[in-house]
Every structure is written in structure tokens, then in C-alpha cells.
Design an enzyme around this catalytic site. Structure first.
Site, mmCIF file in Angstrom:
data_model
loop_
_atom_site.group_PDB
_atom_site.id
_atom_site.type_symbol
_atom_site.label_atom_id
_atom_site.label_comp_id
_atom_site.label_asym_id
_atom_site.label_seq_id
_atom_site.Cartn_x
_atom_site.Cartn_y
_atom_site.Cartn_z
ATOM 1 N N GLY A 79 -45.306 0.739 20.551
ATOM 2 C CA GLY A 79 -46.158 -0.242 19.880
ATOM 3 C C GLY A 79 -45.734 -1.666 20.176
ATOM 4 O O GLY A 79 -44.736 -1.923 20.838
ATOM 5 N N ASP A 80 -46.500 -2.599 19.663
ATOM 6 C CA ASP A 80 -46.282 -4.017 19.944
ATOM 7 C C ASP A 80 -45.603 -4.684 18.745
ATOM 8 O O ASP A 80 -44.645 -4.135 18.192
ATOM 9 C CB ASP A 80 -47.615 -4.688 20.303
ATOM 10 C CG ASP A 80 -47.456 -5.891 21.220
ATOM 11 O OD1 ASP A 80 -46.998 -6.949 20.737
ATOM 12 O OD2 ASP A 80 -47.775 -5.781 22.415
ATOM 13 N N HIS A 140 -43.121 -6.596 8.597
ATOM 14 C CA HIS A 140 -42.670 -5.817 7.453
ATOM 15 C C HIS A 140 -42.269 -6.780 6.347
ATOM 16 O O HIS A 140 -41.622 -7.797 6.619
ATOM 17 C CB HIS A 140 -41.470 -4.938 7.805
ATOM 18 C CG HIS A 140 -41.735 -3.972 8.912
ATOM 19 N ND1 HIS A 140 -42.833 -3.149 8.932
ATOM 20 C CD2 HIS A 140 -41.033 -3.697 10.038
ATOM 21 C CE1 HIS A 140 -42.792 -2.406 10.026
ATOM 22 N NE2 HIS A 140 -41.719 -2.726 10.714
ATOM 23 N N ALA A 153 -49.775 0.494 10.266
ATOM 24 C CA ALA A 153 -49.306 0.507 11.655
ATOM 25 C C ALA A 153 -48.353 1.684 11.847
ATOM 26 O O ALA A 153 -47.620 2.058 10.933
ATOM 27 C CB ALA A 153 -48.603 -0.803 11.987
ATOM 28 N N GLY A 196 -45.515 3.270 14.782
ATOM 29 C CA GLY A 196 -44.760 3.151 16.028
ATOM 30 C C GLY A 196 -43.501 3.994 15.915
ATOM 31 O O GLY A 196 -42.751 3.853 14.949
ATOM 32 N N GLY A 217 -41.477 4.743 12.422
ATOM 33 C CA GLY A 217 -42.522 5.470 11.713
ATOM 34 C C GLY A 217 -43.755 4.642 11.427
ATOM 35 O O GLY A 217 -44.500 4.287 12.331
ATOM 36 N N CYS A 232 -49.939 -5.805 16.229
ATOM 37 C CA CYS A 232 -50.004 -4.648 17.134
ATOM 38 C C CYS A 232 -50.657 -5.009 18.463
ATOM 39 O O CYS A 232 -51.144 -4.128 19.184
ATOM 40 C CB CYS A 232 -50.712 -3.476 16.478
ATOM 41 S SG CYS A 232 -49.954 -2.948 14.926
#
Length: 228
Positions: free
Chosen positions: A88-89, A93, A159, A161, A172, A190
Site C-alpha cells: 500500500g501507499d 493513523h 485502509a 496494507g 493490517g 492510499c
């Protein structure tokens, strides 16, 4: 170590924990699980739920240009950027977000990585359905979306990843519950510049009971992974 059934994992609610501490915990559990497998034994599966102070994370194939301001300005605002080993990008968080880290041996569940990600997505879809929200997948983009096929309306609520080695996973998902969505203005979430982000609170117009949502989600995890 006794053999674990496919459905068995240990759940740990880490509460509000700084990102680096959670990352180190993940890496320790991941390394232990992989080493246990290499020794010919069955590793323990662990599910961590965390809530972090504001940070940005960039996956191993992510693009720096999706960070929309210089890293020094991030530091001035007390926000750190972590380059991590998940797919993922870039994503955010922070408080009000459930960040989940399953350290699972997929061989015990009899599934591959693609199916695992689909089950993660399904857990979130099942959860937000409790709130009357229709979560969907979007072709070519992991995670859970609302209105993914409607131009100008598509918005991501979760999201995903992950990293895996020897069929053991880490990293996760990040589910926006009561998240301050203004932080996403710092990035192309993302890697998308033409899609939005949302949260359960944003969709319903009110903050949610964060502890209750975590409990509901963990129960769904136990049901969906226990069905394998």
C-alpha cells in the site's frame, strides 16, 4: 507448544499506544511466529487492536509525492512519518481510529494472502452494516469503500496494507470510527487524489462508542476467522 486450531488466536486490546511501540510489538510477535515455524512448530496467532497518536505511514512501494507537505513541516506539527514494510501507499493513523494488526499464520487457516485480505475487508463490511452503512470493495484498490463506483462520491472508510513471510502476516487495517479527517488533507490517502475518506462518525453525524465498536469488531473477527 500445543497445536492451535485454525480458529484460535489471542486478542490484545492495546488501547492508546504510540505507533513505534506498537510497531516494535508487532515485529517481535511476527519474528517469533516465523522462527517458530522455521523450527517446525505451530506459532501462536495474535490480534492487536490499537489507537495511535497522529502519524503517517508509507508502504514499501508508496510514493513520496503523495505526502503533500515537506516532512519538516510534519515534524513541526508533531506528526512523524514512518517508512514501513507493508504493502500500500501512504495513510494516516490517529485518535478515534481502530488500527488492527493480525499476526496470523495463514497456513493454520488454510488460506492464501488474497483470501486473507478479502476476509479482513469482509470483517469491516460486516461491522459497518450494523450502523446501516454499505461497505464495498473497489476493483484494484484494497480496503473498504462507500459508493466506490460513483465519481465524486467514492470515499474510503478503512485502509488495508499487509506484509507476509512464511505465510505469517503483520500490519493490517485502519478503520475510521471517530477520526479527525482533516489529517487526510496532508496526503493523497492510499495514493488516490480523486477519492475521499470518511468515518463512521462522519457518516452518522455523531461520535460513536469507541470501546463498543472495538468489541463488536473483535466478535466479527472471531466469527469470520472461526468459520474457516
Amino acid at each position: 507448544m500445543p497445536h492451535l486450531s485454525r480458529a484460535e488466536y489471542t486478542y490484545q486490546d492495546c488501547g492508546r499506544i504510540d505507533y513505534e511501540s506498537a510497531l516494535n510489538l508487532q515485529r517481535d510477535l511476527f519474528t517469533q511466529a516465523v522462527d517458530t515455524k522455521l523450527e517446525g512448530h505451530t506459532p501462536e496467532n495474535t490480534l492487536l487492536f490499537c489507537e495511535h497518536e497522529p502519524v503517517l505511514t508509507l508502504g514499501k512501494h508508496g510514493h513520496e509525492e503523495n505526502l503533500l507537505l515537506p516532512e519538516q513541516l510534519l515534524k513541526n506539527r508533531g506528526i512523524r512519518l514512518y517508512h514501513i514494510e507493508r504493502g500500500g501507499d501512504i495513510t494516516f493513523h490517529g485518535p478515534g481510529q481502530i488500527t488492527g494488526y493480525p499476526i496470523f499464520d495463514l497456513e493454520q487457516y488454510g488460506i492464501g494472502l488474497r483470501t486473507y485480505i478479502e476476509i479482513l475487508e469482509q470483517c469491516i463490511i460486516d461491522l459497518i452494516a450494523i450502523f446501516g452503512l454499505k461497505g464495498e470493495r473497489s476493483a484494484g484498490a484494497s480496503g473498504v469503500w462507500l459508493d466506490p463506483d460513483i465519481p465524486g462520491r467514492a470515499r474510503k472508510i478503512c485502509a488495508i496494507g499487509v506484509k507476509s513471510s512464511r505465510h505469517v502476516t503483520m500490519h493490517g487495517f485502519a478503520l475510521n470510527v471517530n477520526t479527525d479527517l482533516d489529517y487526510f488533507k496532508l496526503i493523497n490517502p492510499c495514493g488516490f487524489s480523486d477519492r475521499g475518506v470518511t468515518s463512521i462518525a462522519q457518516e452518522l453525524g455523531r461520535e460513536q462508542d469507541f470501546i463498543l465498536v472495538k468489541q463488536q469488531l473483535e466478535a466479527i473477527f472471531r466469527r469470520n476467522f472461526g468459520a474457516l
